[in-house]
Design a protein around this motif. Sequence first.
Motif, PDB file in Angstrom:
ATOM      1  N   LEU A  95       0.922  -1.340  -0.121  1.00 20.97           N
ATOM      2  CA  LEU A  95      -0.112  -0.119   0.078  1.00 20.97           C
ATOM      3  C   LEU A  95       0.783   1.131   0.097  1.00 20.97           C
ATOM      4  O   LEU A  95       0.568   2.264  -0.475  1.00 20.97           O
ATOM      5  CB  LEU A  95      -1.007   0.008   1.214  1.00 20.97           C
ATOM      6  CG  LEU A  95      -1.887  -1.063   1.132  1.00 20.97           C
ATOM      7  CD1 LEU A  95      -3.016  -1.184   2.550  1.00 20.97           C
ATOM      8  CD2 LEU A  95      -3.093  -1.135  -0.005  1.00 20.97           C
ATOM      9  N   ALA A 119      -6.422  -3.332   3.201  1.00 22.28           N
ATOM     10  CA  ALA A 119      -6.339  -2.862   1.896  1.00 22.28           C
ATOM     11  C   ALA A 119      -7.703  -2.443   1.181  1.00 22.28           C
ATOM     12  O   ALA A 119      -7.760  -1.483   0.444  1.00 22.28           O
ATOM     13  CB  ALA A 119      -5.646  -4.179   1.423  1.00 22.28           C
ATOM     14  N   ARG A 122      -8.643   1.157   1.425  1.00 28.66           N
ATOM     15  CA  ARG A 122      -7.861   1.717   0.551  1.00 28.66           C
ATOM     16  C   ARG A 122      -8.415   1.465  -0.942  1.00 28.66           C
ATOM     17  O   ARG A 122      -7.664   2.333  -1.990  1.00 28.66           O
ATOM     18  CB  ARG A 122      -6.164   1.651   0.578  1.00 28.66           C
ATOM     19  CG  ARG A 122      -5.719   1.871   1.988  1.00 28.66           C
ATOM     20  CD  ARG A 122      -5.044   3.410   1.544  1.00 28.66           C
ATOM     21  NE  ARG A 122      -4.281   3.632   0.558  1.00 28.66           N
ATOM     22  CZ  ARG A 122      -2.735   3.269   0.339  1.00 28.66           C
ATOM     23  NH1 ARG A 122      -2.210   3.043   1.697  1.00 28.66           N
ATOM     24  NH2 ARG A 122      -2.269   3.546  -0.503  1.00 28.66           N
ATOM     25  N   VAL A 124      -8.543  -1.229  -2.275  1.00 25.11           N
ATOM     26  CA  VAL A 124      -7.639  -2.454  -3.171  1.00 25.11           C
ATOM     27  C   VAL A 124      -8.601  -3.645  -3.156  1.00 25.11           C
ATOM     28  O   VAL A 124      -8.984  -3.947  -2.072  1.00 25.11           O
ATOM     29  CB  VAL A 124      -6.370  -2.585  -2.643  1.00 25.11           C
ATOM     30  CG1 VAL A 124      -5.742  -3.825  -3.045  1.00 25.11           C
ATOM     31  CG2 VAL A 124      -5.494  -1.441  -2.639  1.00 25.11           C
TER      32      VAL A 124
END
Length: 157
Positions: A95, A119, A122, A124
């Motif tokens: 990240l 993740a 964010r 992802v």
Amino acid sequence: MNETYSDQHLRDVLKGAKSVAVVGVSTNPVRPSYFVARYLGLKGYTVFPVNPVYEGQTLLGKPVVASLGDLTPPIDMVDIFRRSDAVPEIVDEALATFPALKTIWMQIGVFHAQAAEKARARGVTVIQNRCPKIEYQRLFGELRMGGFNTGIISSKL
């Protein structure tokens, strides 16, 4: 830990990635990590091998680096061939290193709920406890009975 992913979701992830960093890859051609990295390369992905044990060696035409921080973005997908307890550190580094990272993919037997949530927060995509090679073969018609693509054309199955 067994999350459910639709076939379309997995197809989209595999079609959307062009560059893959394989963390924990081995230079031993009989190890699953080597076989998966090689297969992904043969399918057109640009594969970046990551393993501090083999740093400086060449694998599949690319230099092996010690960590994700040694790679230059962009990397679309990070494929993790490490134990589940190593996942949080790898996800944090991924990240921090790749702001446009699309996917964290954890191999069969690898999962970490907190790292996955971090993740996802964010933006992802996270796939856990799956193999991109197996999913590619399954979703794009390369698996035969027994799970093997023999490479032999025959009318017998």
